[in-house]
Design an enzyme around this catalytic site. Structure first.
Site, mmCIF file in Angstrom:
data_model
loop_
_atom_site.group_PDB
_atom_site.id
_atom_site.type_symbol
_atom_site.label_atom_id
_atom_site.label_comp_id
_atom_site.label_asym_id
_atom_site.label_seq_id
_atom_site.Cartn_x
_atom_site.Cartn_y
_atom_site.Cartn_z
ATOM 1 N N ARG A 126 -10.834 23.318 66.898
ATOM 2 C CA ARG A 126 -10.645 24.016 65.630
ATOM 3 C C ARG A 126 -11.600 23.476 64.580
ATOM 4 O O ARG A 126 -11.734 22.265 64.428
ATOM 5 C CB ARG A 126 -9.193 23.848 65.145
ATOM 6 C CG ARG A 126 -8.210 24.422 66.138
ATOM 7 C CD ARG A 126 -6.790 24.381 65.653
ATOM 8 N NE ARG A 126 -5.917 24.918 66.706
ATOM 9 C CZ ARG A 126 -4.597 25.024 66.605
ATOM 10 N NH1 ARG A 126 -3.994 24.641 65.489
ATOM 11 N NH2 ARG A 126 -3.899 25.519 67.597
ATOM 12 N N ARG A 177 -5.278 15.587 61.984
ATOM 13 C CA ARG A 177 -6.046 16.825 61.862
ATOM 14 C C ARG A 177 -7.470 16.571 62.321
ATOM 15 O O ARG A 177 -8.268 15.951 61.618
ATOM 16 C CB ARG A 177 -6.029 17.291 60.406
ATOM 17 C CG ARG A 177 -6.598 18.685 60.195
ATOM 18 C CD ARG A 177 -6.456 19.121 58.752
ATOM 19 N NE ARG A 177 -5.064 19.198 58.349
ATOM 20 C CZ ARG A 177 -4.264 20.249 58.560
ATOM 21 N NH1 ARG A 177 -4.755 21.318 59.140
ATOM 22 N NH2 ARG A 177 -3.014 20.235 58.184
ATOM 23 N N GLU A 185 4.330 18.287 61.818
ATOM 24 C CA GLU A 185 4.395 19.377 62.796
ATOM 25 C C GLU A 185 3.781 18.953 64.130
ATOM 26 O O GLU A 185 2.628 18.540 64.187
ATOM 27 C CB GLU A 185 3.618 20.559 62.196
ATOM 28 C CG GLU A 185 3.604 21.787 63.046
ATOM 29 C CD GLU A 185 2.704 22.870 62.428
ATOM 30 O OE1 GLU A 185 2.517 22.853 61.189
ATOM 31 O OE2 GLU A 185 2.197 23.697 63.193
ATOM 32 N N SER A 215 4.747 24.596 67.318
ATOM 33 C CA SER A 215 4.884 25.810 66.539
ATOM 34 C C SER A 215 5.255 26.876 67.540
ATOM 35 O O SER A 215 4.494 27.150 68.456
ATOM 36 C CB SER A 215 3.548 26.124 65.863
ATOM 37 O OG SER A 215 3.719 27.154 64.931
ATOM 38 N N ARG A 251 -0.785 14.283 68.241
ATOM 39 C CA ARG A 251 0.212 13.995 67.199
ATOM 40 C C ARG A 251 1.436 13.306 67.785
ATOM 41 O O ARG A 251 2.053 12.456 67.139
ATOM 42 C CB ARG A 251 0.623 15.286 66.485
ATOM 43 C CG ARG A 251 -0.482 15.809 65.583
ATOM 44 C CD ARG A 251 -0.044 17.021 64.804
ATOM 45 N NE ARG A 251 -1.114 17.474 63.909
ATOM 46 C CZ ARG A 251 -1.007 18.496 63.059
ATOM 47 N NH1 ARG A 251 0.137 19.167 62.996
ATOM 48 N NH2 ARG A 251 -2.021 18.831 62.288
#
Length: 431
Positions: A263, A278, A350, A353, A392
């Site tokens: 990403r 991130r 998070e 999802s 994460r």
RNA sequence: GGAGUGGUGCCCGAGUGGACGAAGGGGCGGCUCUGGAAAAGCCGUAGGGGCGGCGAAUACCGUCCCUCGCGGGUUCGAAUCCCGCCCACUCCGCCA
């Protein structure tokens, strides 16, 4: 993609539902309705002419066979054909614009989704586990990792730039252990089929799941080959069944796939700059389901359950947040985000999802099934959820299992995957 | 990267300008036959879209149009001829 018929019949309602997502597509919807009207006008005229063409054409063939003259018919056909050609050209122009508009209209929120403008409107729907009480100041994972010598941030930057890192030694092993543990759980206990997909896909796939055309700047692309680096395994796995008609007996189809995810994080400047929360490349184990429409909301609930079981088995507290309309994203009808407790940062982060897309992706990717023998085809509903984001999870694990002496205990369920290692010791204490 | 072959319905496969949405076979479904089955025989088996009817319906009925990898062209008319693209396979080169 929304059903064109729905937009045609209830344009005001569609606009209103999308405004709840904080998007405004009033102009696009109006344009779609207008184009759709013109499209059908043209079709009516063109089809009448084509019908005539077919009949006259047969007549010409018949006369030819009988050796009769057909000149005046051929003359008439010339005009008809010209007119058809013109109408068809107009039609494809209209349809091109129509399609490109339909592809940028977001999905509608499900009626059960709480209304809200942004993440402040999200609703915590459950909480599991007690955050551990520390009798020392818990560190953030990047400090722990530094001490353990298992994440090399500097060399990650040297190799690939900011937001890249290198796992070394037991850090790399831990990452691999988590991947295997998650996949095994979902395969053996939850009945998913394991898939190892390509990490680069054609443009069509990205359109199918909704990343394109609207979010082009978010993705990495190999332009020479028009191959796109997947931002999630959702893309290749959902597209496994693109342009297919599935048997009802096959449903629900459940897949679990590991993939690296890429990403660009465009627009995230300054956000989560420390640590590995991130980054531009991370590992993820993804769950994807293809289900009958009637069952998709039950399947969403069980998908969340499957995902958070990873956290329970790892013994890490978490909560599940239901996204409000304003925070739903482009393609989802409903979405839950499981968040893990990270004591080093004192917040929930998070790690998954889970979304139901209803038929939004299925329509784009043309994935259908036959509900019963002889029945008409319907679009399936697609769902997916991380099970879980591996980097994460690793970060959360470091923070939750850190000890005062700087070591980190490995949760028991992971030890078989760690060659029996029970604890990662700080570098200085290792020989 | 170079050279070649090919892409037709659920599958195989025929079709090089008009009666072809498409022979034939297989599979699948139904029926006949049978005590039951097998065999045999008969019938049926794609998707999308428009309009009309009826309607809550993306249920059903009628009708028409489109679709033989995709897009364009030639022609009164294209699965068939021409151009471009995509894909698959084979051989050579390269390569883990």
């Amino acid at each position: 993609m929304l059903d064109l018929r729905l937009i045609r019949e209830r344009p005001e309602w569609v606009k209103e539902r999308i405004r709840l997502k904080g998007d405004n597509v009033d102009a696009e919807v109006d344009r779609i309705v207008e184009l759709d009207r013109r499209r059908r006008e043209i079709i009516v005229e063109a089809e009448a002419l084509k019908h005539e063409r077919n009949i006259v054409s047969d007549e010409i063939a018949k006369r030819r066979r009988l050796g009769q003259p057909a000149e005046e018919l051929i003359e008439r056909m010339r005009d008809i054909s010209d007119r058809i050609k013109w109408l068809d050209g107009k039609l494809s122009e209209i349809e091109r614009e129509l399609d490109s508009l339909l592809l940028i209209i977001p999905n509608l929120p499900h009626e059960s989704v709480p209304i809200g403008e942004d993440e402040s409107g999200n609703v915590e729907v459950m909480r599991w586990g007690e955050p551990r009480q520390f009798d020392f100041e818990p560190k953030p994972h990047w400090e722990i990792a530094q001490l353990l010598g298992i994440i090399d941030f500097e060399r990650g930057v040297k190799l690939s730039g900011s937001r890249f890192y290198v796992l070394t030694g037991l850090g790399a092993r831990l990452e691999r252990a988590l991947i295997s543990f998650m996949i095994d759980l979902h395969v053996e206990k939850h009945g998913y089929t394991e898939v190892f997909p390509p990490f680069m896909v054609r443009r069509d796939c990205m359109v199918g799941t909704g990343q394109l055309p609207k979010f082009e700047v978010e993705a990495y692309v190999c332009e020479r080959d028009d191959l796109w680096l997947i931002p999630t395994a959702e893309v290749p796995v959902t597209n496994l069944h693109r342009d297919e008609i599935l048997d009802r007996e096959m449903l629900p189809l459940k897949y679990v796939a590991y993939s690296a995810c890429f990403r660009r994080e465009a627009g995230a400047a300054g956000k989560d700059t420390r640590g590995i929360i991130r980054v531009h490349q991370f590992n993820k184990v993804e769950l994807v389901k293809f289900v009958e429409p009637e069952r998709s909301y039950e399947e969403l609930e069980s998908l969340v359950k499957d995902a958070v079981e990873v956290l329970e088995l790892l013994g890490m507290p978490y909560r599940v947040v239901e996204m409000c309309t304003g925070d739903l994203g482009f393609a989802a009808s409903k979405k839950y985000d499981p968040e893990v407790w990270m004591p080093g940062q004192g917040r929930y982060v998070e790690v998954s999802s889970c979304s139901n897309f209803e038929d939004f992706q299925a329509r784009r990717a043309n994935i259908r099934y036959r509900p019963a023998k002889g029945a008409k085809l319907r679009y399936v509903h697609t769902l997916n959820g991380s099970g879980l984001a591996v980097g994460r999870t690793l970060a959360a694990l470091l923070e939750n299992y850190q000890q005062e002496d700087g070591s980190v205990i490995i949760p028991e369920v992971l030890r078989p995957y760690m060659g029996g290692v029970e604890r990662i010791e700080p570098q200085s204490r290792r020989k």
